[in-house]
Scaffold this active site. Structure first.
Site, PDB file in Angstrom:
ATOM      1  N   CYS A   1       0.548  -1.224  -0.041  1.00 46.80           N
ATOM      2  CA  CYS A   1       0.132  -0.042  -0.022  1.00 46.80           C
ATOM      3  C   CYS A   1       0.875   1.291   0.010  1.00 46.80           C
ATOM      4  O   CYS A   1       1.367   1.640   1.180  1.00 46.80           O
ATOM      5  CB  CYS A   1      -0.962   0.061   1.177  1.00 46.80           C
ATOM      6  SG  CYS A   1      -1.913   1.526   1.257  1.00 46.80           S
TER       7      CYS A   1
ATOM      8  N   CYS B   1      -0.343   4.213   1.964  1.00 46.06           N
ATOM      9  CA  CYS B   1      -0.388   4.148   3.539  1.00 46.06           C
ATOM     10  C   CYS B   1       1.280   4.259   4.068  1.00 46.06           C
ATOM     11  O   CYS B   1       1.504   4.779   4.960  1.00 46.06           O
ATOM     12  CB  CYS B   1      -0.500   2.644   4.212  1.00 46.06           C
ATOM     13  SG  CYS B   1      -1.884   1.722   3.297  1.00 46.06           S
ATOM     14  N   ASP B   2       2.128   3.820   3.155  1.00 44.78           N
ATOM     15  CA  ASP B   2       3.481   3.669   3.566  1.00 44.78           C
ATOM     16  C   ASP B   2       4.424   4.411   2.804  1.00 44.78           C
ATOM     17  O   ASP B   2       5.724   4.690   3.498  1.00 44.78           O
ATOM     18  CB  ASP B   2       3.907   2.273   3.670  1.00 44.78           C
ATOM     19  CG  ASP B   2       3.194   1.301   4.433  1.00 44.78           C
ATOM     20  OD1 ASP B   2       2.591   1.749   5.828  1.00 44.78           O
ATOM     21  OD2 ASP B   2       2.994   0.145   4.125  1.00 44.78           O
TER      22      ASP B   2
END
Ligand code: NDP
Length: 313
Positions: free
Chosen positions: A137, A140-141
């Site tokens: 992701c 997200c990261d």
């Protein structure tokens, strides 16, 4: 603990399909109980802006959208609970679903909306460094690798979207494409190819993610020439598609060779009476929030009709 509870309509999963099913089932007075699963809100909770969901004229952030769905379902009276379905027994009526390996729910109808999850390459090094620079992701990261070099594997719309996202944060994005063309839509490909800090490697496969405790590089191989090279970088993002979350129903519900639940045409009915499926767990074609929500509505309407007929028996 070994309690049993009886419900009229049990919904498993909390993406757009599950919450929409809960909204419709509540309004039909089916008193639905919804178990959210491991990732409440589903895949939309790991996206950024959603611009193509009708009704949000100015777009909406994915996580906010799922809070809105949940609140709407709650306002209609759905009983929304934290918990995972861990086993099912559909061999007799009432249908039975085990929650968190400790409690059984008996249900007159079950709506499955368990969605899909990211696929992995299956390398030992990918698994070992997961969470230490390996991620599925980017949204997200990616933030953790600001200003650094990263790589992404995949050539679909997701990979392109995530490569573009990363290109705004990271110094260079190395994009690995296993064939000599991309599967992504032409418009997404064009955006990727004209972004100066995305470097596309055609006909390239990942041999190994390098690093002891965190990602330090990537070993790749050109599938045409066999030549291998190492690229020093800090993170490796995997964007090679998704698999349906249907393992719980292996051998119980009909599914295709990829594990997508099979529903009867023009309905959400599975091969077991009273069990309905909606959203990405049964849709490998459209996979959109709006189509998932639409199929959640169908599942609740089908459940309502099924329960109505059952009462008339
Ligand atoms: P896709 O299945 O479309 O693409 C997966 C990609 O991963 C393919 O390019 C595939 O390569 C590659 N791949 C698969 N396995 C491997 C492997 N082992 N090694 C290397 N590469 C691999 O998945 P997406 O998640 O990209 O998209 C899913 C659906 O969602 C699509 O319909 C897409 O259009 C849609 N979508 C739309 C968006 C938008 O409109 N903004 C955004 C994101 C998704 P190959 O081509 O060689 O098979």
């Amino acid at each position: 603990m070994n309690e049993t509870e009886k419900v009229h309509c049990l919904i498993i999963g909390s993406g757009p399909a599950g919450y929409t099913a809960a909204i419709y089932a509540s309004r039909a007075n089916l008193k639905p109980v919804l178990y959210q699963g491991m990732q409440p809100g589903g895949q939309l909770t790991i996206t950024t802006e959603v611009e193509n969901y009708p009704g949000y004229a100015n777009g909406v952030m994915g996580p906010q959208m799922m809070v809105d769905f949940e609140q709407q379902a709650q306002r209609m009276g759905a009983d929304i609970r934290w918990g995972m379905a861990t086993k099912v027994d559909f061999s007799s009526r009432p249908l039975k679903v085990e929650i968190d390996e400790e409690k059984w729910i008996e249900a007159d109808s079950v709506i499955i909306a368990t969605g899909a999850s990211a696929k992995w390459l299956g390398l030992e090094s990918e698994q070992r460094l997961n969470g230490h620079g390996v991620s599925a992701c980017a949204v997200c990261d990616g933030f953790f690798f600001k200003g650094q070099e990263v790589a992404i594997v995949g050539a679909g719309d997701t990979a392109c979207e995530e490569a573009l996202y990363l290109s705004k944060l990271c110094s260079t994005v190395h994009m690995l494409v296993r064939r000599d063309e991309m599967r992504a839509s032409k418009v997404m490909q064009a955006r990727v190819l004209k972004t100066p800090n995305i470097k596309v490697y055609w006909n390239s496969e990942t041999v190994e993610v390098l690093g002891e405790n965190k990602v330090s590089g990537l070993k790749i191989r050109n599938t045409q020439t066999g030549a291998e090279q190492e690229i020093p970088l800090s993170a490796f993002f995997v964007a090679i598609g998704h698999q349906p979350n249907s393992a719980l129903f292996n051998g119980i519900l009909d599914m295709d060779d990829q594990g997508y639940l099979i529903t009867q045409s023009d309905s959400s009915r599975t091969n077991v009476a009273g069990v309905f499926a909606c959203g990405d767990v049964q849709d490998k074609i459209y996979r959109q929030a709006v189509t998932a929500a639409g199929s959640g509505c169908m599942a609740a309407l089908d459940a309502e009709r099924y329960l109505g007929a059952l009462e008339g028996e």
